[in-house]
Design a protein around this motif. Structure first.
Motif, PDB file in Angstrom:
ATOM      1  N   THR A 132       0.835  -1.204   0.000  1.00  0.00           N
ATOM      2  CA  THR A 132       0.000   0.000   0.000  1.00  0.00           C
ATOM      3  C   THR A 132       0.872   1.256   0.000  1.00  0.00           C
ATOM      4  N   GLU A 147      -8.356   5.635  -3.523  1.00  0.00           N
ATOM      5  CA  GLU A 147      -8.658   5.690  -2.093  1.00  0.00           C
ATOM      6  C   GLU A 147      -7.339   5.571  -1.333  1.00  0.00           C
ATOM      7  N   HIS A 148      -7.058   6.563  -0.478  1.00  0.00           N
ATOM      8  CA  HIS A 148      -5.743   6.636   0.160  1.00  0.00           C
ATOM      9  C   HIS A 148      -5.860   6.565   1.677  1.00  0.00           C
ATOM     10  N   SER A 173      -2.383   3.529  -1.455  1.00  0.00           N
ATOM     11  CA  SER A 173      -3.696   3.172  -1.983  1.00  0.00           C
ATOM     12  C   SER A 173      -3.869   1.661  -2.087  1.00  0.00           C
TER      13      SER A 173
END
Ligand SMILES: *Cc1c(COP(=O)(O)O)cnc(C)c1O
Length: 366
Positions: free
Chosen positions: A214, A225-226, A220
């Motif tokens: 990630t 989406e972080h 992400s």
């Protein structure tokens, strides 16, 4: 005769047809980041190391940096925690620590193996020590059984810097499979070298693997989406494709390296040139063959005049580097090694005749 220290062109020429085929496959796929080649390479390299997980990253420094960063994200480390590391390592091991606002605590190595000395590790432990970064320097596995035993007693995390040790093993257990995690480099000159920058993390810890993946992909897990503030550190498809070609022959290359090393060990005979200590051939993959001489400059000049290339790994230890003035305690052994070590030619494709010439030249040094 002229024998270069390393001949990458020659090493990669052996794989020319397969490398071109791999490059074509990637070019024609239309998919250049995080695709099939990376996935396959990760599985193949994990299998090679007997590890559960492998995550391709951009280089070896990032591999180490991202593991420490992942532990911070997981709350297992915080700013100011101490990481014990050998004082004679390559600067990348230290940079990965300071980059994460952790504190490198340098220790003198074992004088014979140049790797971490378990006694000195234990002596350096404080209430802030959280990690031991064990570097398998020159291709020789550090004393992992002893280091793991200390780590268990003091509840420390163990990170391996395996950038020089792909395939080294002890009691059948490979580099990359001893600590909680390991960082590998596939810099072109490493034993498994890409045709550019590349690296990987191996770990048995699935949660850690997910966090490293990630972090290396902009934080992400799902596109756009972080969940964490990540970086861009990914292994390219084309480098993964090249690495898959070269991984198939790595065991064979290690056998060649060991054979060359045995020949050096049996035939170099000069009172002012000290040979490396090798307790277990399987534990060593001879990324570098490092001898020592108290008259190093004269020795290097002598080799150079005979046409034999050499390099020094490493001439200035981290605590003597301008940027690390805060580490400037005294590490006499690290300094002595930095003044005496010389790496001589050892790579697949070095012929018996060339090696005999190197040996003759070393033995003639007075
Ligand atoms: C090469 C190396 C690294 C760094 O690898 P890069 O891919 O060049 O970033 C880290 N540690 C050691 C011991 C190395 O030899």
């Amino acid at each position: 005769m002229n024998i270069p220290f390393l001949n990458l062109k020659h090493i990669n020429a052996q794989y020319r047809t397969a490398l071109i085929e791999a490059a074509s496959r990637v070019i024609d796929s239309g998919w250049y980041i995080q695709g099939k080649e990376v996935r396959e390479f990760e599985q193949e390299f994990a299998a090679f190391c007997d590890s559960e997980n492998c995550i391709g990253v951009a280089n070896g420094l990032d591999a180490l940096t991202l593991v420490l960063r992942a532990w911070k994200e997981q709350g297992r480390l915080k700013d100011g925690d101490e990481v014990i590391v050998p004082g004679n390592t390559y600067i990348a091991s230290i940079l990965a620590i300071s980059e994460n606002r952790l504190v490198p605590v340098l220790v003198e190595p074992d004088e014979r193996t140049y790797n971490l000395c378990p006694y000195k590790v234990e002596a350096a432990i404080t209430s802030r020590t959280k990690v031991v970064l064990a570097v398998h320097l020159y291709g020789q596995l550090a004393d992992m059984p002893a280091i793991l035993e200390i780590a268990r007693r003091y509840d420390l995390l163990v990170l391996e810097d395996a950038a020089q040790a792909h395939g080294a093993s002890r009691q059948g257990r490979k580099a990359g499979n001893w600590g909680e995690a390991a960082g590998f480099s596939f810099y072109p000159g490493k034993n498994l070298g890409a045709l550019g920058d590349a690296g990987a993390v191996t770990t048995q810890d699935d949660e850690l693997a997910r966090m490293v993946r990630t972090l290396g992909n902009y934080g992400s897990r799902r596109k756009y989406e972080h969940s964490v503030k990540g970086v861009n550190s990914r292994l390219d498809e084309i480098q993964a494709a090249f690495l898959r070609v070269k991984l198939r022959n790595l065991e064979e290359e290690i056998v060649q390296r060991r054979r060359l090393a045995s020949t050096y060990l049996a035939n170099i005979n000069n009172e002012i040139v000290a040979l490396p200590t090798v307790s277990d051939m399987q534990a060593h993959v001879f990324h570098l063959f490092v001898v020592r001489s108290p008259r190093r400059e004269a020795f290097i000049n002598h080799l150079h005049e005979s046409g034999v290339g050499s390099l020094v790994h490493y001439p200035l230890p981290p605590h003597k580097q301008l940027t690390y003035s805060e580490l400037n305690a005294s590490y006499p052994l690290c300094e002595r090694l930095a003044n005496e070590v010389v790496s001589i030619p050892l790579y697949p494709g070095l012929t018996d005749e060339q090696q005999a010439f190197v040996i003759e030249s070393i033995n003639a040094f007075r």
